[in-house]
Design an enzyme around this catalytic site. Sequence first.
Site, PDB file in Angstrom:
ATOM      1  N   ASN A 187      -9.458   8.624   7.775  1.00 32.94           N
ATOM      2  CA  ASN A 187      -9.649   9.707   6.815  1.00 32.94           C
ATOM      3  C   ASN A 187      -9.947  10.978   7.608  1.00 32.94           C
ATOM      4  OD1 ASN A 187      -9.240   8.225   4.425  1.00 32.94           O
ATOM      5  ND2 ASN A 187     -11.297   7.396   4.563  1.00 32.94           N
ATOM      6  N   ARG A 196     -11.211  13.858   7.195  1.00 32.26           N
ATOM      7  CA  ARG A 196     -12.074  14.752   6.407  1.00 32.26           C
ATOM      8  C   ARG A 196     -13.496  14.235   6.476  1.00 32.26           C
ATOM      9  NH1 ARG A 196     -13.098  11.105   2.207  1.00 32.26           N
ATOM     10  NH2 ARG A 196     -11.363   9.731   1.766  1.00 32.26           N
ATOM     11  N   LYS A 206     -16.011   2.329  -2.719  1.00 29.77           N
ATOM     12  CA  LYS A 206     -17.339   2.038  -2.184  1.00 29.77           C
ATOM     13  C   LYS A 206     -18.424   2.442  -3.174  1.00 29.77           C
ATOM     14  CE  LYS A 206     -15.174   3.417   2.086  1.00 29.77           C
ATOM     15  NZ  LYS A 206     -14.790   4.623   2.833  1.00 29.77           N
ATOM     16  N   LYS A 245       0.828  -1.207   0.000  1.00 26.28           N
ATOM     17  CA  LYS A 245       0.000   0.000   0.000  1.00 26.28           C
ATOM     18  C   LYS A 245       0.861   1.255   0.000  1.00 26.28           C
ATOM     19  CE  LYS A 245      -4.189  -1.390   2.455  1.00 26.28           C
ATOM     20  NZ  LYS A 245      -4.995  -1.044   3.646  1.00 26.28           N
ATOM     21  N   GLU A 300       0.722  -5.096   4.306  1.00 26.98           N
ATOM     22  CA  GLU A 300      -0.309  -5.628   5.192  1.00 26.98           C
ATOM     23  C   GLU A 300      -0.705  -7.006   4.710  1.00 26.98           C
ATOM     24  OE1 GLU A 300      -2.971  -1.763   6.563  1.00 26.98           O
ATOM     25  OE2 GLU A 300      -3.885  -3.273   5.306  1.00 26.98           O
ATOM     26  N   GLY A 314      -8.652   6.763  -2.021  1.00 23.96           N
ATOM     27  CA  GLY A 314      -9.613   6.572  -3.103  1.00 23.96           C
ATOM     28  C   GLY A 314      -9.447   5.236  -3.805  1.00 23.96           C
ATOM     29  N   ILE A 330      -6.607  -9.642   4.385  1.00 21.99           N
ATOM     30  CA  ILE A 330      -7.659 -10.266   5.193  1.00 21.99           C
ATOM     31  C   ILE A 330      -8.768 -10.673   4.220  1.00 21.99           C
ATOM     32  CG2 ILE A 330      -9.223  -9.977   7.164  1.00 21.99           C
ATOM     33  CD1 ILE A 330      -6.359  -9.529   8.003  1.00 21.99           C
TER      34      ILE A 330
HETATM   35  P1  ADP Z   1     -14.732   7.980   1.160  1.00 27.64           P
HETATM   36  O1  ADP Z   1     -13.579   7.395   1.919  1.00 27.64           O
HETATM   37  O2  ADP Z   1     -15.265   9.266   1.625  1.00 27.64           O
HETATM   38  O3  ADP Z   1     -15.742   6.982   0.808  1.00 27.64           O
HETATM   39  P2  ADP Z   1     -13.393   7.806  -1.260  1.00 27.64           P
HETATM   40  O4  ADP Z   1     -12.312   6.935  -0.741  1.00 27.64           O
HETATM   41  O5  ADP Z   1     -14.369   7.274  -2.220  1.00 27.64           O
HETATM   42  O6  ADP Z   1     -14.127   8.492  -0.100  1.00 27.64           O
HETATM   43  O7  ADP Z   1     -12.726   9.101  -1.822  1.00 27.64           O
HETATM   44  C1  ADP Z   1     -13.457  10.284  -1.935  1.00 27.64           C
HETATM   45  C2  ADP Z   1     -12.978  11.060  -3.102  1.00 27.64           C
HETATM   46  O8  ADP Z   1     -11.658  11.461  -2.877  1.00 27.64           O
HETATM   47  C3  ADP Z   1     -12.962  10.263  -4.366  1.00 27.64           C
HETATM   48  O9  ADP Z   1     -13.274  11.156  -5.407  1.00 27.64           O
HETATM   49  C4  ADP Z   1     -11.535   9.767  -4.444  1.00 27.64           C
HETATM   50  O10 ADP Z   1     -11.180   9.528  -5.770  1.00 27.64           O
HETATM   51  C5  ADP Z   1     -10.786  10.921  -3.846  1.00 27.64           C
HETATM   52  N1  ADP Z   1      -9.568  10.618  -3.107  1.00 27.64           N
HETATM   53  C6  ADP Z   1      -9.483  10.148  -1.848  1.00 27.64           C
HETATM   54  N2  ADP Z   1      -8.210  10.082  -1.449  1.00 27.64           N
HETATM   55  C7  ADP Z   1      -7.465  10.524  -2.480  1.00 27.64           C
HETATM   56  C8  ADP Z   1      -6.055  10.713  -2.703  1.00 27.64           C
HETATM   57  N3  ADP Z   1      -5.137  10.451  -1.779  1.00 27.64           N
HETATM   58  N4  ADP Z   1      -5.664  11.163  -3.896  1.00 27.64           N
HETATM   59  C9  ADP Z   1      -6.559  11.449  -4.833  1.00 27.64           C
HETATM   60  N5  ADP Z   1      -7.877  11.323  -4.692  1.00 27.64           N
HETATM   61  C10 ADP Z   1      -8.331  10.866  -3.541  1.00 27.64           C
HETATM   62  P1  ADP Z   2      -7.880   3.839   0.579  1.00 27.84           P
HETATM   63  O1  ADP Z   2      -6.954   4.782   1.300  1.00 27.84           O
HETATM   64  O2  ADP Z   2      -7.632   3.771  -0.863  1.00 27.84           O
HETATM   65  O3  ADP Z   2      -9.303   4.057   0.980  1.00 27.84           O
HETATM   66  P2  ADP Z   2      -7.831   1.525   2.347  1.00 27.84           P
HETATM   67  O4  ADP Z   2      -6.595   1.154   3.074  1.00 27.84           O
HETATM   68  O5  ADP Z   2      -8.903   2.197   3.119  1.00 27.84           O
HETATM   69  O6  ADP Z   2      -7.421   2.396   1.097  1.00 27.84           O
HETATM   70  O7  ADP Z   2      -8.416   0.219   1.647  1.00 27.84           O
HETATM   71  C1  ADP Z   2      -9.413   0.312   0.658  1.00 27.84           C
HETATM   72  C2  ADP Z   2     -10.096  -1.027   0.513  1.00 27.84           C
HETATM   73  O8  ADP Z   2      -9.151  -2.036   0.124  1.00 27.84           O
HETATM   74  C3  ADP Z   2     -10.727  -1.577   1.780  1.00 27.84           C
HETATM   75  O9  ADP Z   2     -12.025  -1.063   2.005  1.00 27.84           O
HETATM   76  C4  ADP Z   2     -10.734  -3.071   1.492  1.00 27.84           C
HETATM   77  O10 ADP Z   2     -11.773  -3.430   0.629  1.00 27.84           O
HETATM   78  C5  ADP Z   2      -9.422  -3.257   0.770  1.00 27.84           C
HETATM   79  N1  ADP Z   2      -8.335  -3.569   1.713  1.00 27.84           N
HETATM   80  C6  ADP Z   2      -7.499  -2.692   2.284  1.00 27.84           C
HETATM   81  N2  ADP Z   2      -6.609  -3.305   3.096  1.00 27.84           N
HETATM   82  C7  ADP Z   2      -6.885  -4.610   3.041  1.00 27.84           C
HETATM   83  C8  ADP Z   2      -6.326  -5.784   3.642  1.00 27.84           C
HETATM   84  N3  ADP Z   2      -5.270  -5.717   4.454  1.00 27.84           N
HETATM   85  N4  ADP Z   2      -6.886  -6.987   3.348  1.00 27.84           N
HETATM   86  C9  ADP Z   2      -7.941  -7.077   2.512  1.00 27.84           C
HETATM   87  N5  ADP Z   2      -8.508  -6.007   1.917  1.00 27.84           N
HETATM   88  C10 ADP Z   2      -8.000  -4.785   2.160  1.00 27.84           C
HETATM   89 MG    MG Z   3     -10.109   3.865   2.873  1.00 27.82          MG
END
Ligand code: ADP
Ligand code: ADP
Ligand code: MG
Length: 472
Positions: free
Chosen positions: A302, A304, A248, A170, A212, A176, A215
């Site tokens: 997050n 925000r 999501k 990661k 990581e 996003g 899971i």
């Molecule tokens: P939430 O966690 O609120 O469900 P998302 O993960 O879907 O939100 O992200 C919300 C918006 O922000 C999306 O348009 C996503 O593409 C954007 N986004 C989130 N984190 C980043 C990032 N680090 N860089 C670019 N875009 C991001």
């Molecule tokens: P982002 O910053 O892009 O939102 P997250 O770390 O929140 O990234 O992970 C986004 C999604 O990826 C999670 O909601 C889950 O579906 C999957 N994911 C993240 N980490 C793991 C993990 N260690 N094992 C399985 N699925 C994961």
């Molecule tokens: Mg996330």
Amino acid sequence: MSSLIEAAVTKGNINKLLIANRGEIAVRIIRAARDLGIVTVQVHSEADTDSRAVQMADEAVNIGPPQAAKSYLDVSAILKAAAETGADAVHPGYGFLAENADFADAVAAAGLVFVGPSGDTIRLMGDKAAARSEAKKAGVPTVPGSDGVIDDMDVAADLAAQIGFPVMIKAAAGGGGRGIRIARDTAEFRSLAPQASSEASAAFGDGGIYIEKVIERARHIEVQVLGDGKNVVHFFDRECSLQRRRQKVWEEAPSAALSDEVRDELCRSAVALAKAVNYRGAGTIEYLYDDKSGDFYFIEMNTRIQVEHPVSEMICGTDLVAQMIAIAGGAALQSTQDQIRRSGHAIEVRLNAEDPANNFMPFPGVVGELLTPDGPGVRFDHMLYPGYAIPPFYDSLLGKLIVWADDREAALRRLKRALGELRIEGLPTTAPLFEALLESDDLRCNEVHTRWLESWLEENPELIAQQGGKAL
Ligand code: ADP
Ligand code: ADP
Ligand code: MG
């Protein structure tokens, strides 16, 4: 909204709020600001001159060309617009600069209020590897993985083997759903890790990566928190297990998969973590939950407001965006934990300008006839109007359809009713996906996990094709 919050905002630091974002969230923030008696300034790119947010705001400032890098990500153009309009606060929304610590610092250095935590808190919790360490320190379980970012590939490869494949690579600065790779063995790890690092460097300006354990068949469950720098409260949990490409598409509050005991433990751990960093503002602590073992693991915070915040607002009867503005303006938390009650069940579906019948290809176009759902328990947060030409430069989210009812069964029926009332002509949307999903027994029984939707789509291509063929 308590008059205390209004007083804190209107007599305090915030009289004019600049919205450094676009789309449905800009509309949402304008509404919250107006409810608080705050004047709004909408900055926008040349491609967004006709946007709903620009039409609604009290003032609008063109800050540059369509490309986000030249407008919504241009810090000096945003600060110049704030100075020119006399704005005293900036709301970053989500995405764009919302989790950019340097932006939060620059806003503060310009003498403006940033609606969110301090740059230092964003630096600490927005860096996903640093946040893992904070979670561990606060006693919150994390996914087995590396301590901090990887600085030695040999050590990391050994650790990956020790944790057990598959492992996730990661980006510390990712978000996003981007910046995530899966390695199935050591050879794959050795080739993917350096690639992931250079991609993270290009995409996020930070090449830091961490690992990581994967899971399998977990649920994504998260907790909404609000802090004022002294106290932290939670607004219960949301389940966001329905995802495509780790993004999501359907969210619920509360999760139907949690017992009261686990819910309590999860929410307490989120509050403990936010308290440990003296959190100020709205935030979300995300977890993976294994419903077989009952274990949950922190994945990230997050710092925000999130896309899916409305489901929490619906079950708690609160306005989280107004509250985060009030806190930024100097107000203390308006409720103790005991005063925050939840009732009923809420579901949100994300309406994207995408064609479900064509592998969800983004499909910007011109909105034709528009009929929006209404009636008891229905909320539609969107940026549409008939004749609106959706610009092709940004993400495809058009809006969110949110329903509330006494229980999950009734909420599912209400979602079906609301989708039936919705009519967006002129472009395909993800609405047919949700109509098809409502027929799924697994979903009705909430027998889902974060990869469930992807396998369902593979198993039911004809369902989507049929629904997609219906002119919506
Ligand atoms: P939430 O966690 O609120 O469900 P998302 O993960 O879907 O939100 O992200 C919300 C918006 O922000 C999306 O348009 C996503 O593409 C954007 N986004 C989130 N984190 C980043 C990032 N680090 N860089 C670019 N875009 C991001
Ligand atoms: P982002 O910053 O892009 O939102 P997250 O770390 O929140 O990234 O992970 C986004 C999604 O990826 C999670 O909601 C889950 O579906 C999957 N994911 C993240 N980490 C793991 C993990 N260690 N094992 C399985 N699925 C994961
Ligand atoms: Mg996330």
